[in-house]
Design a protein around this motif. Structure first.
Motif, PDB file in Angstrom:
ATOM      1  N   VAL A  10       0.817  -1.207   0.000  1.00  0.00           N
ATOM      2  CA  VAL A  10       0.000   0.000   0.000  1.00  0.00           C
ATOM      3  C   VAL A  10       0.857   1.266   0.000  1.00  0.00           C
ATOM      4  N   SER A  11       1.789   1.358   0.925  1.00  0.00           N
ATOM      5  CA  SER A  11       2.530   2.601   1.125  1.00  0.00           C
ATOM      6  C   SER A  11       3.771   2.731   0.258  1.00  0.00           C
ATOM      7  N   ASP A  12       4.139   1.700  -0.456  1.00  0.00           N
ATOM      8  CA  ASP A  12       5.346   1.692  -1.283  1.00  0.00           C
ATOM      9  C   ASP A  12       6.614   1.889  -0.467  1.00  0.00           C
ATOM     10  N   LYS A  13       6.563   1.598   0.835  1.00  0.00           N
ATOM     11  CA  LYS A  13       7.777   1.621   1.635  1.00  0.00           C
ATOM     12  C   LYS A  13       8.621   0.410   1.265  1.00  0.00           C
ATOM     13  N   LYS A  14       9.919   0.583   1.335  1.00  0.00           N
ATOM     14  CA  LYS A  14      10.837  -0.523   1.063  1.00  0.00           C
ATOM     15  C   LYS A  14      11.186  -1.189   2.384  1.00  0.00           C
ATOM     16  N   HIS A  15      10.876  -2.496   2.479  1.00  0.00           N
ATOM     17  CA  HIS A  15      11.093  -3.272   3.698  1.00  0.00           C
ATOM     18  C   HIS A  15      12.248  -4.244   3.510  1.00  0.00           C
ATOM     19  N   ALA A  16      13.072  -4.390   4.545  1.00  0.00           N
ATOM     20  CA  ALA A  16      14.157  -5.371   4.527  1.00  0.00           C
ATOM     21  C   ALA A  16      13.579  -6.747   4.853  1.00  0.00           C
ATOM     22  N   ILE A  17      14.069  -7.770   4.170  1.00  0.00           N
ATOM     23  CA  ILE A  17      13.571  -9.123   4.369  1.00  0.00           C
ATOM     24  C   ILE A  17      14.386  -9.830   5.451  1.00  0.00           C
ATOM     25  N   LYS A  18      13.680 -10.435   6.394  1.00  0.00           N
ATOM     26  CA  LYS A  18      14.332 -11.137   7.501  1.00  0.00           C
ATOM     27  C   LYS A  18      14.571 -12.603   7.156  1.00  0.00           C
ATOM     28  N   ASP A  19      13.529 -13.279   6.686  1.00  0.00           N
ATOM     29  CA  ASP A  19      13.635 -14.681   6.300  1.00  0.00           C
ATOM     30  C   ASP A  19      12.678 -14.959   5.145  1.00  0.00           C
ATOM     31  N   SER A  20      12.375 -16.212   4.877  1.00  0.00           N
ATOM     32  CA  SER A  20      11.590 -16.554   3.687  1.00  0.00           C
ATOM     33  C   SER A  20      10.132 -16.122   3.740  1.00  0.00           C
ATOM     34  N   LYS A  21       9.635 -15.689   4.892  1.00  0.00           N
ATOM     35  CA  LYS A  21       8.223 -15.316   4.992  1.00  0.00           C
ATOM     36  C   LYS A  21       7.966 -13.988   5.693  1.00  0.00           C
ATOM     37  N   MET A  22       9.012 -13.308   6.177  1.00  0.00           N
ATOM     38  CA  MET A  22       8.792 -12.166   7.050  1.00  0.00           C
ATOM     39  C   MET A  22       9.778 -11.033   6.759  1.00  0.00           C
ATOM     40  N   THR A  23       9.300  -9.796   6.906  1.00  0.00           N
ATOM     41  CA  THR A  23      10.194  -8.642   6.820  1.00  0.00           C
ATOM     42  C   THR A  23      10.770  -8.363   8.202  1.00  0.00           C
ATOM     43  N   GLU A  24      11.754  -7.484   8.289  1.00  0.00           N
ATOM     44  CA  GLU A  24      12.379  -7.149   9.575  1.00  0.00           C
ATOM     45  C   GLU A  24      11.390  -6.489  10.540  1.00  0.00           C
ATOM     46  N   CYS A  25      10.374  -5.824  10.023  1.00  0.00           N
ATOM     47  CA  CYS A  25       9.411  -5.155  10.900  1.00  0.00           C
ATOM     48  C   CYS A  25       8.213  -6.047  11.249  1.00  0.00           C
ATOM     49  N   GLY A  26       8.237  -7.298  10.784  1.00  0.00           N
ATOM     50  CA  GLY A  26       7.207  -8.254  11.189  1.00  0.00           C
ATOM     51  C   GLY A  26       6.064  -8.452  10.213  1.00  0.00           C
ATOM     52  N   ILE A  27       6.152  -7.901   9.023  1.00  0.00           N
ATOM     53  CA  ILE A  27       5.085  -8.061   8.035  1.00  0.00           C
ATOM     54  C   ILE A  27       5.345  -9.322   7.217  1.00  0.00           C
ATOM     55  N   PRO A  28       4.371 -10.227   7.108  1.00  0.00           N
ATOM     56  CA  PRO A  28       4.553 -11.411   6.256  1.00  0.00           C
ATOM     57  C   PRO A  28       4.469 -11.013   4.784  1.00  0.00           C
ATOM     58  N   TYR A  29       5.602 -10.998   4.085  1.00  0.00           N
ATOM     59  CA  TYR A  29       5.598 -10.421   2.742  1.00  0.00           C
ATOM     60  C   TYR A  29       4.972 -11.245   1.641  1.00  0.00           C
ATOM     61  N   PRO A  30       4.962 -12.593   1.640  1.00  0.00           N
ATOM     62  CA  PRO A  30       4.233 -13.246   0.542  1.00  0.00           C
ATOM     63  C   PRO A  30       2.729 -12.964   0.591  1.00  0.00           C
ATOM     64  N   ASP A  31       2.222 -12.559   1.758  1.00  0.00           N
ATOM     65  CA  ASP A  31       0.806 -12.223   1.869  1.00  0.00           C
ATOM     66  C   ASP A  31       0.453 -10.954   1.113  1.00  0.00           C
ATOM     67  N   PHE A  32       1.470 -10.151   0.735  1.00  0.00           N
ATOM     68  CA  PHE A  32       1.199  -8.962  -0.070  1.00  0.00           C
ATOM     69  C   PHE A  32       0.621  -9.366  -1.418  1.00  0.00           C
ATOM     70  N   TYR A  33       1.014 -10.536  -1.888  1.00  0.00           N
ATOM     71  CA  TYR A  33       0.745 -10.941  -3.261  1.00  0.00           C
ATOM     72  C   TYR A  33       0.017 -12.278  -3.277  1.00  0.00           C
ATOM     73  N   GLU A  34      -0.562 -12.628  -4.402  1.00  0.00           N
ATOM     74  CA  GLU A  34      -1.388 -13.824  -4.498  1.00  0.00           C
ATOM     75  C   GLU A  34      -0.588 -15.118  -4.494  1.00  0.00           C
TER      76      GLU A  34
END
Length: 66
Positions: A10-34
């Protein structure tokens, strides 16, 4: 130092990836997409100064070389 980065949905912020399913700030990134393949194509490597999510930056800074 380069870090794997993904843009938020939504916000177009750039997030650092922590592992295969999560960003450093705790957002599950594959959930962004289908599907996971689409999400994996959106990962790119950037310098820490290009990460726009403040929470991700704070979590990465202790690992930075001074």
């Amino acid at each position: 130092m380069l870090f794997p980065v993904i843009e938020g949905p939504v916000s177009d912020k750039k997030h650092a990836i922590k592992d295969s399913k999560m960003t450093e700030c705790g957002i599950p990134y594959p959930d962004f997409y289908e599907d996971d393949k689409h999400a994996m194509k959106l990962i790119y490597f950037r310098e820490v100064k290009e990460i726009s999510c403040q929470k991700c930056k704070e979590n990465i800074e202790p690992f930075m070389d001074n």
